[in-house]
Design an enzyme around this catalytic site. Structure first.
Site, PDB file in Angstrom:
ATOM      1  N   ILE A 197       0.749  -1.324   0.082  1.00 56.27           N
ATOM      2  CA  ILE A 197       0.707  -0.054   0.500  1.00 56.27           C
ATOM      3  C   ILE A 197       0.861   1.722   0.716  1.00 56.27           C
ATOM      4  CG2 ILE A 197      -1.340  -1.296   1.189  1.00 56.27           C
ATOM      5  CD1 ILE A 197      -0.794   0.505   3.198  1.00 56.27           C
ATOM      6  N   CYS A 198       0.576   2.171  -0.225  1.00 51.91           N
ATOM      7  CA  CYS A 198       0.852   3.546   0.081  1.00 51.91           C
ATOM      8  C   CYS A 198       0.938   4.047   1.486  1.00 51.91           C
ATOM      9  CB  CYS A 198       0.358   4.473  -0.346  1.00 51.91           C
ATOM     10  SG  CYS A 198      -0.322   4.766  -1.753  1.00 51.91           S
TER      11      CYS A 198
END
Lengths: 268, 81
Positions: B16-17
């Site tokens: 994920i970011c």
């Protein structure tokens, strides 16, 4: 050298920055920085440099922690009163970041030991509390060509400058000789508000990181002065002095000298 | 549409970011100027943020394509060191 998964997470906010990236982070991890003093300034400088991942931090301090230090010297703590400050800083910084190797140097700098100590480092940070050390560190950095990030604090005012020998001014371009003993009060005599070294030390840490990643404009030929009470910064131009006794065209100081440390017999 | 042959592919599915971009950036840093990086990912927000961040960093986004129910492929050409 490839980053570990832990390093990718730890330094992700650096790596994302276009000016840093993985390449800049590797420069930080390979950097060797010497802190002169683990007191008010050395604590925040070392804290941020350790967090940033500076791979080798040498810390010179022969003093032991006193209760009166803890109002501002944030790398130490109450349990460690009586411990050497460089040893205490090593415990704190290595606990923060295991990538950092801290080398405690429990000596007082003088003309006979300083060259051997600074030779292992790329950048020197002056957070010392006295003029004899300040001039000694300046002269040693000029003679060896090492960048020096210098900071000083008193009461509600602090100053920062970055000395790049051969490129810009040095401390003696500004003040050729130390002031006479007793003229400038010490922190113990005059006091210092505890967050002030955090501001100045933070600026010093930033200057060091900029030098390591080779981005931005260092405080070359410039003295940045912070007045906490009015919350104002001033930039003062410091031209390189061609008649400077150590970095001028015809230097008179070609070897190190010790000034008698009779400035302040009290401890900080 | 012109087809670009990637010089390197990374699969960052599951990330994920900001680690999607961190991994992509580390990969492109190691490549040569003009080379093309192929990124396979499944984090929806990154399908928008990685192209934007790569453009912000001065690289050329050649393709952003959803290839199945969960995955995207992004092609980026390195424009500078």
């Amino acid at each position: 050298m490839d980053f570990t998964e832990e390093q990718i997470q730890r330094y992700s906010r650096h790596i994302i920055l276009p000016e840093v990236g993985g390449k800049g982070q590797k420069k930080i991890l390979n950097a060797r920085v010497l802190l002169v003093g683990a007191g008010g300034l050395g604590c925040p400088v070392g804290y941020y440099l350790a967090a940033a991942g500076v791979g080798t931090l040498g810390i010179v301090d022969s003093d032991t922690i006193e209760l009166s230090n803890l109002q501002r010297q944030i790398a130490h703590n109450t349990e460690r009163v009586g411990m050497n400050k460089a040893e205490s800083a090593k415990l704190t910084f290595e606990a923060l970041n295991p990538d950092v190797k801290v080398i405690p140097i429990k000596e007082r700098l003088n003309k006979d030991n300083i060259m051997d100590i600074i030779k292992d480092y790329d950048i020197v940070v002056d957070g010392s509390d006295n003029f004899p050390t300040r001039y000694l560190v300046n002269d040693a950095c000029v003679l060896t060509g090492k960048p020096l990030v210098s900071g000083a604090i008193l009461r509600f005012e602090g100053q920062v400058t970055t000395i790049l020998p051969g490129e810009g001014h040095c401390y003696r371009c500004l003040f050729e000789e130390p002031p006479p003993p007793g003229l400038v009060p010490s922190c113990q005599e005059a006091g210092v508000l505890g967050a002030l070294p955090g501001v100045i030390g933070g600026l010093q840490a930033m200057e060091v990181l900029k030098l390591i990643i080779e981005k931005g404009e260092p405080l070359k030929n410039t003295l940045l002065i912070y007045d906490a009470l009015s919350a104002q910064f001033r930039r003062v131009k410091i031209p390189k002095n061609k008649n400077c006794p150590v970095c001028g065209e015809n230097p008179t100081i070609t070897e190190l000298q010790d000034y008698e440390a009779d400035y302040c017999q009290m401890r900080f | 549409m012109e087809e670009f042959k990637p010089d390197r592919t990374i699969n960052i599915k599951g990330l994920i970011c900001p680690y999607t971009f961190v991994k992509s950036k580390l990969a492109i840093e190691e490549m040569g100027v003009g080379e093309v990086l192929e990124i396979i990912l499944d984090y929806p927000e990154a399908s928008r943020s990685i192209p934007k961040s790569m453009e912000d960093h001065g690289h050329k986004v050649l393709k952003v394509e959803k290839i199945n129910d969960t995955d995207w492929v992004i092609l980026v050409r390195k424009e500078h060191d």
